[in-house]
Design a protein around this motif. Structure first.
Motif, PDB file in Angstrom:
ATOM      1  N   VAL A 127      -0.845   5.852 -42.388  1.00 60.53           N
ATOM      2  CA  VAL A 127       0.497   6.350 -42.095  1.00 60.53           C
ATOM      3  C   VAL A 127       0.947   5.763 -40.764  1.00 60.53           C
ATOM      4  O   VAL A 127       0.346   6.028 -39.720  1.00 60.53           O
ATOM      5  CB  VAL A 127       0.520   7.888 -42.027  1.00 60.53           C
ATOM      6  CG1 VAL A 127       1.928   8.388 -41.703  1.00 60.53           C
ATOM      7  CG2 VAL A 127       0.033   8.487 -43.343  1.00 60.53           C
ATOM      8  N   SER A 128       1.993   4.955 -40.807  1.00 60.59           N
ATOM      9  CA  SER A 128       2.547   4.336 -39.606  1.00 60.59           C
ATOM     10  C   SER A 128       3.903   4.960 -39.312  1.00 60.59           C
ATOM     11  O   SER A 128       4.746   5.078 -40.207  1.00 60.59           O
ATOM     12  CB  SER A 128       2.710   2.824 -39.798  1.00 60.59           C
ATOM     13  OG  SER A 128       1.472   2.212 -40.089  1.00 60.59           O
ATOM     14  N   ILE A 129       4.106   5.375 -38.073  1.00 56.87           N
ATOM     15  CA  ILE A 129       5.363   5.980 -37.666  1.00 56.87           C
ATOM     16  C   ILE A 129       6.025   5.059 -36.652  1.00 56.87           C
ATOM     17  O   ILE A 129       5.523   4.885 -35.536  1.00 56.87           O
ATOM     18  CB  ILE A 129       5.141   7.379 -37.071  1.00 56.87           C
ATOM     19  CG1 ILE A 129       4.466   8.277 -38.120  1.00 56.87           C
ATOM     20  CG2 ILE A 129       6.462   7.978 -36.613  1.00 56.87           C
ATOM     21  CD1 ILE A 129       4.096   9.655 -37.607  1.00 56.87           C
ATOM     22  N   LEU A 130       7.119   4.431 -37.064  1.00 52.13           N
ATOM     23  CA  LEU A 130       7.872   3.524 -36.197  1.00 52.13           C
ATOM     24  C   LEU A 130       8.976   4.325 -35.523  1.00 52.13           C
ATOM     25  O   LEU A 130       9.888   4.831 -36.191  1.00 52.13           O
ATOM     26  CB  LEU A 130       8.442   2.367 -37.008  1.00 52.13           C
ATOM     27  CG  LEU A 130       7.368   1.421 -37.571  1.00 52.13           C
ATOM     28  CD1 LEU A 130       7.447   1.364 -39.086  1.00 52.13           C
ATOM     29  CD2 LEU A 130       7.526   0.038 -36.985  1.00 52.13           C
TER      30      LEU A 130
ATOM     31  N   VAL B 147      -3.501   7.581 -38.830  1.00 53.02           N
ATOM     32  CA  VAL B 147      -2.146   7.638 -38.285  1.00 53.02           C
ATOM     33  C   VAL B 147      -2.039   6.717 -37.080  1.00 53.02           C
ATOM     34  O   VAL B 147      -2.948   6.650 -36.247  1.00 53.02           O
ATOM     35  CB  VAL B 147      -1.794   9.084 -37.868  1.00 53.02           C
ATOM     36  CG1 VAL B 147      -0.424   9.135 -37.199  1.00 53.02           C
ATOM     37  CG2 VAL B 147      -1.841  10.012 -39.069  1.00 53.02           C
ATOM     38  N   ASN B 148      -0.905   6.022 -36.993  1.00 54.01           N
ATOM     39  CA  ASN B 148      -0.616   5.226 -35.809  1.00 54.01           C
ATOM     40  C   ASN B 148       0.866   5.359 -35.476  1.00 54.01           C
ATOM     41  O   ASN B 148       1.699   5.559 -36.366  1.00 54.01           O
ATOM     42  CB  ASN B 148      -0.969   3.749 -36.013  1.00 54.01           C
ATOM     43  CG  ASN B 148      -1.123   2.999 -34.701  1.00 54.01           C
ATOM     44  OD1 ASN B 148      -0.881   3.534 -33.624  1.00 54.01           O
ATOM     45  ND2 ASN B 148      -1.529   1.745 -34.787  1.00 54.01           N
TER      46      ASN B 148
ATOM     47  N   GLY C 239      -2.796   2.957 -31.780  1.00 53.06           N
ATOM     48  CA  GLY C 239      -4.039   2.613 -32.473  1.00 53.06           C
ATOM     49  C   GLY C 239      -4.321   3.680 -33.513  1.00 53.06           C
ATOM     50  O   GLY C 239      -4.044   4.868 -33.300  1.00 53.06           O
ATOM     51  N   PHE C 240      -4.837   3.288 -34.659  1.00 54.52           N
ATOM     52  CA  PHE C 240      -5.041   4.250 -35.741  1.00 54.52           C
ATOM     53  C   PHE C 240      -6.094   5.287 -35.356  1.00 54.52           C
ATOM     54  O   PHE C 240      -7.157   4.955 -34.843  1.00 54.52           O
ATOM     55  CB  PHE C 240      -5.463   3.529 -37.026  1.00 54.52           C
ATOM     56  CG  PHE C 240      -4.291   3.001 -37.803  1.00 54.52           C
ATOM     57  CD1 PHE C 240      -3.531   3.841 -38.603  1.00 54.52           C
ATOM     58  CD2 PHE C 240      -3.925   1.664 -37.702  1.00 54.52           C
ATOM     59  CE1 PHE C 240      -2.437   3.358 -39.303  1.00 54.52           C
ATOM     60  CE2 PHE C 240      -2.842   1.178 -38.399  1.00 54.52           C
ATOM     61  CZ  PHE C 240      -2.096   2.026 -39.200  1.00 54.52           C
ATOM     62  N   VAL C 241      -5.735   6.544 -35.604  1.00 54.84           N
ATOM     63  CA  VAL C 241      -6.644   7.661 -35.353  1.00 54.84           C
ATOM     64  C   VAL C 241      -6.772   8.464 -36.641  1.00 54.84           C
ATOM     65  O   VAL C 241      -5.910   8.417 -37.518  1.00 54.84           O
ATOM     66  CB  VAL C 241      -6.146   8.558 -34.203  1.00 54.84           C
ATOM     67  CG1 VAL C 241      -6.162   7.793 -32.892  1.00 54.84           C
ATOM     68  CG2 VAL C 241      -4.742   9.094 -34.489  1.00 54.84           C
TER      69      VAL C 241
END
Length: 308
Positions: free
Chosen positions: A86-89, A132-133, A146-148
């Motif tokens: 899941v990427s949140i821009l 999530v990043n 960074g992805f966690v």
């Protein structure tokens, strides 16, 4: 530069996140793993097939019951369950910091609301063991978190969001930012774009993400005064308007016909943006800073068929 907003992530906000967590646990149970199953083989609870044993295979994967019956070695294969990326821009451009004159001290901006929504989406994903990043952008794609993974990493998300600030005097470069994002990503997944989308590149930038095989959900956050400037003040007579990102100024004559033309152009812009998204399979939701964030988050998740 760190933004000091003691009320942004207060105890009331965190208590609401806990409620979202409990709801998401109820909704997601029994669905997520089945939906994300791949045909890769690995360690999983879901059996896929057998193959003949070959020297060097892990003996723990051997089906000894079959060996007892057939006196032959077979290795059990499973479908690997993949976590979702899941990427949140998050739009950090100066237009996200805009507030109309006359708002009370301490009023939250579009940027503040965007960060709250990003926190809520991150929390739900982390509680469901997704990765999530956070990717802030303005004139370019900024340094990401960074992805966690895992609920214990939520403090990293909150710390990252609290430290973010707007980027003044920089015009939003949405398409270039998204190109950089796509190049950085080794795996595709779900991309939330949280922005006012006040960019002539917005439609093309969102389409680009979809072309790159991301599942895309766009959240357009607006102030109600942007929808109807008449709520802001009596906009009549000679006016000087300033572009919040470039600093450019414009002299206009304010009257009822100007407001009518603005409303017409604004509605056409957002309508075209939404229709472009729908045609490309991109989730689109327009909201304002007056909508409670928990209502918005659940609506967005339903739009993307992540909850029912």
């Amino acid at each position: 530069m760190e933004t000091t907003l003691p009320t942004l992530f207060d105890s009331t906000f965190l208590a609401k996140l806990e409620q979202l967590h409990l709801l998401s646990r109820k909704i997601f149970r029994g669905q997520q793993h089945a939906e994300r199953r791949s045909r890769q083989t690995g360690s999983s609870l879901e059996f896929a097939d057998y193959r003949n044993y070959t020297p060097g295979d892990d003996l723990r994967a051997v089906d000894w019951n079959i060996y007892g019956r057939l006196n032959r070695l077979f290795v059990k294969l499973f479908e690997a369950e993949e976590d979702l990326h899941v990427s949140i821009l998050l739009d950090c451009s100066n237009s996200m910091l805009w507030l109309p004159e006359g708002r009370p001290a301490g009023a939250l901006t579009k940027f503040d609301h965007a960060r709250r929504i990003a926190a809520a989406l991150s929390y739900i994903a982390l509680c469901n063991l997704d990765r999530v990043n956070l990717f802030p952008f303005a004139g370019k794609l900024e340094q990401d978190l960074g992805f966690v993974r895992g609920k214990g990493q939520f403090h990293s998300v909150l710390g990252f969001l609290k430290a973010l600030s707007g980027t003044p005097n920089v015009e939003t470069a949405m398409l270039a930012s998204f190109r950089t994002f796509s190049q950085k990503m080794k795996r595709r997944g779900l991309a939330f774009v949280i922005s006012d989308l006040f960019s002539p590149e917005a439609a093309n930038a969102l389409a680009f993400l979809r072309q790159q095989q991301f599942e895309v959900a766009a959240l357009q956050i607006l102030d109600e005064a942007e929808i109807d400037p008449a709520q802001m003040a009596d906009l009549k007579g000679d006016l000087e308007l300033a572009d919040t990102e470039t600093g450019a100024t414009y002299l206009v004559q304010g009257d009822s016909s100007l407001l009518a033309a603005y409303r017409e152009q604004f509605q056409a812009f957002t309508h075209d943006l939404e229709q472009n998204c729908r045609r490309r399979g991109i989730g689109f939701l327009q909201t304002t800073t007056a909508v409670p964030f928990e209502d918005l988050v659940l609506q967005v998740l339903r739009e993307r068929h992540l909850v029912k």
